[in-house]
Write a protein that holds these residues in place. Structure first.
Motif, short mmCIF file in Angstrom:
data_model
loop_
_atom_site.label_atom_id
_atom_site.label_comp_id
_atom_site.label_asym_id
_atom_site.label_seq_id
_atom_site.Cartn_x
_atom_site.Cartn_y
_atom_site.Cartn_z
N PRO A 3 0.63 -11.29 -17.38
CA PRO A 3 2.02 -11.25 -16.91
C PRO A 3 2.95 -11.80 -17.99
O PRO A 3 2.61 -12.75 -18.71
CB PRO A 3 2.02 -12.17 -15.70
CG PRO A 3 0.60 -12.27 -15.28
CD PRO A 3 -0.21 -12.11 -16.52
N GLY A 25 7.00 -5.43 -14.67
CA GLY A 25 6.24 -5.12 -13.45
C GLY A 25 6.46 -3.71 -12.96
O GLY A 25 6.84 -2.81 -13.73
N ILE A 26 6.28 -3.50 -11.66
CA ILE A 26 6.36 -2.17 -11.07
C ILE A 26 7.78 -1.64 -10.98
O ILE A 26 7.99 -0.46 -10.76
CB ILE A 26 5.70 -2.14 -9.67
CG1 ILE A 26 6.39 -3.09 -8.71
CG2 ILE A 26 4.22 -2.43 -9.78
CD1 ILE A 26 5.91 -2.97 -7.26
N ARG A 42 11.25 -4.81 1.80
CA ARG A 42 10.18 -4.62 0.81
C ARG A 42 10.29 -3.20 0.31
O ARG A 42 10.41 -2.26 1.10
CB ARG A 42 8.82 -4.84 1.46
CG ARG A 42 8.67 -6.24 2.03
CD ARG A 42 7.55 -7.02 1.55
NE ARG A 42 6.62 -6.25 0.77
CZ ARG A 42 5.52 -6.73 0.28
NH1 ARG A 42 5.19 -7.95 0.52
NH2 ARG A 42 4.71 -6.01 -0.43
N ASN A 45 7.43 0.91 -3.11
CA ASN A 45 6.36 0.85 -4.11
C ASN A 45 5.67 -0.52 -4.15
O ASN A 45 4.89 -0.79 -5.05
CB ASN A 45 6.89 1.20 -5.50
CG ASN A 45 7.90 0.21 -6.03
OD1 ASN A 45 8.48 -0.58 -5.29
ND2 ASN A 45 8.13 0.26 -7.33
N SER A 46 5.92 -1.39 -3.16
CA SER A 46 5.35 -2.74 -3.19
C SER A 46 4.05 -2.85 -2.38
O SER A 46 3.50 -3.94 -2.26
CB SER A 46 6.36 -3.77 -2.67
OG SER A 46 6.63 -3.55 -1.29
N GLY A 48 0.36 -3.16 -1.39
CA GLY A 48 -0.73 -3.78 -2.14
C GLY A 48 -0.34 -5.08 -2.82
O GLY A 48 -1.18 -5.77 -3.40
N TYR A 49 0.94 -5.44 -2.78
CA TYR A 49 1.41 -6.70 -3.35
C TYR A 49 1.81 -7.61 -2.20
O TYR A 49 2.53 -7.18 -1.29
CB TYR A 49 2.63 -6.48 -4.27
CG TYR A 49 2.29 -5.72 -5.52
CD1 TYR A 49 1.85 -6.37 -6.67
CD2 TYR A 49 2.41 -4.34 -5.56
CE1 TYR A 49 1.54 -5.66 -7.81
CE2 TYR A 49 2.11 -3.61 -6.71
CZ TYR A 49 1.66 -4.29 -7.82
OH TYR A 49 1.35 -3.59 -8.95
N PRO A 50 1.37 -8.87 -2.21
CA PRO A 50 1.71 -9.76 -1.11
C PRO A 50 3.18 -10.14 -1.12
O PRO A 50 3.84 -10.08 -2.15
CB PRO A 50 0.83 -11.00 -1.36
CG PRO A 50 0.59 -10.99 -2.83
CD PRO A 50 0.55 -9.53 -3.24
N GLY A 51 3.68 -10.50 0.03
CA GLY A 51 5.06 -10.98 0.13
C GLY A 51 5.64 -10.70 1.50
O GLY A 51 5.12 -9.89 2.26
#
Length: 103
Positions: A3, A25-26, A42, A45-46, A48-51
């Motif tokens: 990162p 990032g994405i 959200r 395209n998010s 699979g990413y936590p949040g």
């Protein structure tokens, strides 16, 4: 992949301080940028990413309560570029958005 973020800050002519944070990032789809600071939003395209969709909403509330502005732009080369302004020691908040003031 390691990162990587870039952080910069500068005092603008109007006395406000501009802080920019860029990543690779994405990214945020252009159509979703107006809503990215809404609570619980959200991006499509998010997956699979936590949040929870609260982080940027909290950032917006903090910045605005300090008399500043916040936004998100595309980062040339990929990713996102977040920015916020805050009043300087004796300067007013606001002014043009960074995309218009980067000359």
């Amino acid at each position: 992949m390691i990162p990587r973020i870039e952080l910069s800050a500068r005092t603008r002519v109007d006395g406000t301080v501009l802080v920019e944070i860029a990543d690779r990032g994405i990214g945020i789809p252009a159509a979703e940028r107006p809503r990215v600071f809404d609570a619980f939003h959200r991006c499509a395209n998010s997956g699979g990413y936590p949040g929870t969709g609260l982080g940027l909403a909290i950032c917006k509330r903090i910045v605005e309560r300090h008399g500043g502005r916040i936004g998100a732009d595309e980062n040339p080369g990929g990713g996102s570029r977040f920015w916020f302004t805050l009043p300087g020691a004796a300067g007013p908040a606001g002014g043009p958005e960074p995309a218009a003031a980067r000359s």
